[in-house]
Design a protein around this motif. Structure first.
Motif: not given
Lengths: 380, 614
Positions: A140-141, A143-146, A187-188, A190-193, A313, A316-317, B6-7, B9-10, B15, B18-19, B22
């Motif tokens: 995931l790190s 990829k764009p999040l969520p 979840y952390l 940012g997965l859609n709840l 990321t 953190r995750l 790609r990064q 784009l983040k 983020e 949001q973290f 959560r």
């Protein structure tokens, strides 16, 4: 703003700045380490009572804790960037080892969990407890999040494969913990709840085929017994009944160290391992339980703090997932002892005797420390 | 560098935020779950604590009963009749023993161990836990105990335990009276308080041991012990000591009892001697006896069957259960009712030709003396035991006058003796015959009753009791075996008093008793063999027919098998003016009451008079 934040975390516990700085240099986090050592000490203390004052048991447990602290130290020395680079390899190794267990594994107590490496026996499922959240975080790190749907599906595959393999061993407790670690990462991230809720409901629906085809009889029995323990007082329900008696009879102040009749007179089964919390609460009472929870919560909060402080990321995750998984450990184990949850083989972290879980847990805290102490600080 | 692009784009800031969100949500969930756990702990440890404390105590605290020591039984002179002796058993604690086969082999060189012992031991072993002692041998001899004790330090897990076993030092002569104890069986468990017997292995099965079971047993003690999950006792928490059973003192005189058994000279029969003043039973034997000790630790099937199948029936308590026709013993009583109801008197005489003819009946009622007794009055009819006189008297009296009178002497009634079982005998009457047989009473049956034959049956105890009542001129006392219970008030003599025979004049009593004296003192008396100058004995012989002989046929003892010989009976008391002992004896198939039964009574009275005067 960032500078102040880092400064604050770097000099936590202003009473001992010198020691703090020294530990920082060897990538140890003082508050976390203090709490972990204290927990381990409490664990040894109660294990002495639970084992019937068996010094041998105590030595072996102390050795494991030593081994765990060594692993923690080792993990902390390697930077999160390096760990991130190695993550896919670690995960693939874990999967290969799980396959090896299926093929060459050692069967003990009706479950195939062990891999005999000559000198030591090794549980690949333990490795997966770290490898899985690492892998999801790694994926995931980038990829764009969520996360988008396509990435989510990849993550689901990453999670499902090891979880099913461990559940088939069968080791329900560990597979649950591995699944939790993976889900927490998602979840952390940012997965859609709503999606999370929907998938949990879906999992509930999926539970039927799992119940039919995956779970072994003794696992089903455990769940059935959980639903109505008094039904079968001398069978599987015996564990829960005796455990509740131990906890309940402990009262507010407990019966005192070495004085728990349920544990000292053998009424409590598995009292060195899964049910050690019952021994603890019988002898130290409600007050002891609150103090123990305080320690555990401190570790979890410190872990989440480290996660929030993390600079990328992946870190953190990973840090957040490992901390939340640690809470699941505590909650599932105590919940099972006090009759809130079914009896799944989850040890009380750092306190229960044996297994490789202590080493794995300490290693995960090593990762947390690595994440925390390898940050680029503007004012060291 | 596609990765970098790609990064880019983040949105790192978004983020991180949001973290944080959560994480805060996770913290809320953690708080909820922790709160649930703590709530549950409050529920278990604070609210439900008393409930779980009880359950925990139920788990660990077990109550083990402690056997009370059984009361002892003494005779009237303090001679011990039932005692508790230590007996040793050999036990093995498996978890300490190590190699069981080797140990058993070694033990076999020290004490007698046969395959049977080993088989039973192996069976018991399976039922017990490895820390529990399992018995291998019971009743070790002193020598065997010594041999084990000498090298016990080299026999780990081997243990010698002493417990108390009931023992009857005098054995056979007292077997029927004192009775015996044996292992508790299911039937016993139904009638006793199971809590009180929770530690007891034995219970009184017969005799005094059974009748006074409650007094002898005592109260079970309780011990609260803490046990672990496997049931091993960890420590004693609390102890309520058992209350030992009370000691009994019986009215029996062991010397008389032993003498009585000897006098029977292994003939079958029974003897009861009573102090007529207070109903105390001085001796009570049923022969042959048996060894009561054999029953205490479980008699083998072979031995038990031997006792059961013995034709002499040693296990049968003749004194209380044997129903015998009293024969001529009944005559003084019939004489007394004759005098009392004025059907006959002192001067009435009758010619005895050796038989009696009853109107309307063809058959002759024969006298035992074929040649007849000539002219006899009541006195001589008793002394010489003339049947014809009593045929006539009984006929004139009628059964309706005879039966109620005999009833007052205790015939046909339970004596009320302090024993677990007794038989009431049979006192026939017109009503009885109609009720049981649906037939009318025939005069011939009255004649038979007049000489103690026919339907009339009584136990030796009833005969002794009736004799005592006769000796006391109508004062009837319930025969009993208990003198007193230690630590308990003695029951007053009046409590044993029964309604006796009150409507007979002193003159008539004297006459009948005088005639019974003549049985012994007169030269034609049927028991002249036991006459002595030292004191007066009043008595009456009896010979009860077992075998009906046809008319005109002579009873020839030699020709008939012993089993069909007549029973020999005798009742007697002494001294006549101030009676101190009344005795009834029956010798089964003994033949003549005068020659066989009366000497037994004579010897017994002699011994009693000697012992009590010195």
């Amino acid at each position: 703003m960032k500078v102040r934040l880092d400064e604050k975390s770097g000099h936590y516990g202003s009473g001992m700045p010198a020691l703090d700085r020294l530990l920082w240099r060897i990538h140890m986090d003082l508050p976390l380490m203090l709490a972990l050592v204290l927990l381990s000490a409490v664990g040894l203390f109660i294990l002495y009572s639970a084992s019937g004052e068996n010094i041998q048991t105590l030595y072996r447990q102390a050795t494991r804790i030593g081994l765990g602290l060594t692993a923690m130290f080792f993990m902390a020395q390697i930077s999160p960037q390096s760990w991130k680079r190695w993550t896919p390899r670690v995960y693939i190794t874990g999967i290969i080892l799980l396959v090896a267990v299926i093929i060459f594994g050692d069967t003990s107590k009706g479950a195939q969990r062990w891999l005999d490496l000559g000198l030591i026996k090794f549980q690949p499922s333990e490795l997966m407890k770290l490898a899985l959240p690492m892998m999801v975080a790694w994926f995931l790190s980038e990829k764009p999040l969520p996360p988008r749907m396509r990435n989510l599906l990849v993550c689901t595959v990453i999670i499902i494969v090891p979880v099913v393999m461990v559940a088939k061993q069968p080791d329900l407790g560990t597979s649950l913990l591995i699944a939790a670690a993976g889900l927490f990462t998602l979840y952390l991230a940012g997965l859609n709840l709503r999606l999370l809720m929907a998938s949990l409901v879906g999992a509930g629906v999926m539970a039927y085929p799992v119940w039919e085809y995956v779970l072994r009889d003794y696992q089903k029995q455990r769940i059935m017994t959980f639903l109505n323990p008094e039904n079968d007082p001398l069978g599987s329900g015996y564990h829960i009944i005796q455990s509740k008696i131990a906890v309940g009879s402990g009262g507010v102040y407990g019966k005192g160290w070495l004085n728990g009749t349920q544990s000292q007179l053998d009424f409590l089964p598995e009292r060195n391992t899964d049910f050690i919390f019952a021994v603890f609460t019988e002898e130290f009472g409600f007050i002891g339980a609150i103090l123990l929870f305080t320690l555990y919560l401190f570790v979890i909060l410190r872990g989440l703090y480290i996660a929030v402080q993390a600079q990328d990321t992946y870190s953190r995750l990973l840090a957040g997932s490992l901390s939340l998984t640690f809470f699941v450990y505590v909650f599932v184990n105590t919940g099972m002892v006090i009759g809130l949850l079914p009896v799944v083989g989850v040890p009380l972290p750092l306190v229960s005797y044996g297994g490789t879980s202590i080493v794995t847990l300490m290693a995960s805290f090593g990762l947390l420390m690595s994440i925390h102490t390898h940050r680029k600080l503007l004012s060291p | 560098m596609p990765r970098y692009s790609r990064q880019q784009l983040k949105d790192h800031f978004a983020e991180a935020r949001q973290f944080l969100n959560r994480t805060i949500l996770a913290l809320i969930l953690i708080a909820i779950f922790t709160g649930t756990t703590i709530t549950r702990l409050v529920y278990l440890q604070v609210i439900e604590n008393p409930h779980y404390t009880t359950l925990s105590d139920d788990n660990r605290v077990k109550i083990t009963p402690i056997t009370p020591t059984r009361g002892l039984i003494y005779d009237r002179n303090g001679v011990i009749l039932a005692e508790n002796l230590p007996s040793y058993r050999l036990e093995i604690i498996p978890e300490q023993a190590g190699n069981m086969d080797a140990l058993l082999e070694q033990l076999a060189t020290l004490v007698e161990i046969n395959d049977d012992h080993i088989k039973r031991f192996q069976k018991a072993l399976k039922r017990k836990r490895s820390f529990q002692a399992t018995p291998l041998r019971f009743l070790l001899s002193d020598e065997e105990v010594a041999r084990i004790a000498a090298i016990q330090h080299r026999l780990p897990g081997v243990r010698i335990t002493a417990d108390l076993t009931r023992h009857y030092p005098l054995g056979s002569p007292l077997a029927h009276v004192v009775g015996y104890m044996s292992r508790i069986d299911e039937r016993d468990l139904k009638r006793v308080d199971n809590t009180n017997y929770s530690a007891s292995t034995h219970i009184g099965k017969t005799g005094i041991e059974k009748h006074y079971e409650d007094v002898l047993h005592g109260q079970v003690g309780l011990q609260q012990v803490e046990t672990n999950a496997q049931g091993r006792v960890m420590r004693i928490l609390n102890k309520t000591p058992p209350v030992p059973g009370k000691n009994l003192h019986l009215t029996l005189d062991t010397n008389l009892q032993k003498l009585a058994e000897e006098l029977f000279n292994s003939e079958r029969g029974s003897l009861v001697a009573i102090d007529p003043n207070n109903g105390e039973i001085l001796a009570m034997v049923s022969t042959p006896g048996f060894d009561p000790n054999a029953f205490v630790n479980g008699i083998s099937h072979v031995d038990y069957n031997k006792l059961r199948e013995d034709p002499a029936q040693p296990l049968y308590n003749r004194t209380l259960l044997g129903r015998y026709p009293p024969g001529s013993i009944i005559k003084p009583f019939i004489g007394l009712v004759g005098l009392q109801s004025r059907v006959t008197n002192e001067h009435h005489e009758l010619f005895c030709p050796g038989y009696y003819l009853l109107e309307g009946e063809e058959r002759k009622f024969r006298d035992w003396k074929k040649t007849g007794h000539g002219i006899v009055d009541l006195d001589q009819a008793i002394a010489q035991s003339c049947d014809v006189y009593f045929y006539d008297l009984a006929l004139n009296l009628g059964i309706d006058r005879i039966a109620p009178f005999l009833f007052n002497f205790g015939f046909g009634q339970l004596t009320g003796i302090d024993m677990p079982v007794e038989n009431a005998g049979l006192l026939p009457s017109r009503e009885w015959k109609r009720a049981t047989r649906g037939q009318a009473w025939y005069p011939g049956e009255t004649l038979n009753t007049g000489i103690g034959q026919g339907f009339l049956l009584s136990t030796p105890l009833q005969l002794a009791s009736a004799t005592a009542t006769l000796a006391m001129r109508g004062k009837r006392v319930q025969p009993h075996l208990l003198r007193h219970i230690e630590q308990e008030p003695v029951s007053p003599e009046s409590s044993y008093l029964l309604p006796g025979v009150s409507d007979v004049s002193r003159h008539h009593w004297d006459y009948i008793i005088k005639s019974m004296e003549h049985v012994v003192s007169h030269h034609q008396g049927t028991a002249k063999y036991i006459h002595t100058d030292q004191y007066d004995i009043a008595g009456k012989t009896g010979t009860a027919q077992v075998f009906g002989i046809k008319q005109e046929e002579k009873y020839e003892a030699e020709k008939i098998v012993k089993r069909l010989h007549d029973h020999a009976l005798f009742i007697g008391f002494a001294p006549v003016r101030k009676p101190r002992i009344a005795v009834a004896v029956i010798v089964e198939n003994g033949g003549s009451g005068g020659r066989v039964a009366s000497p037994i009574v004579g010897q017994l009275i002699k011994r009693y008079m000697q012992d009590s005067s010195s």
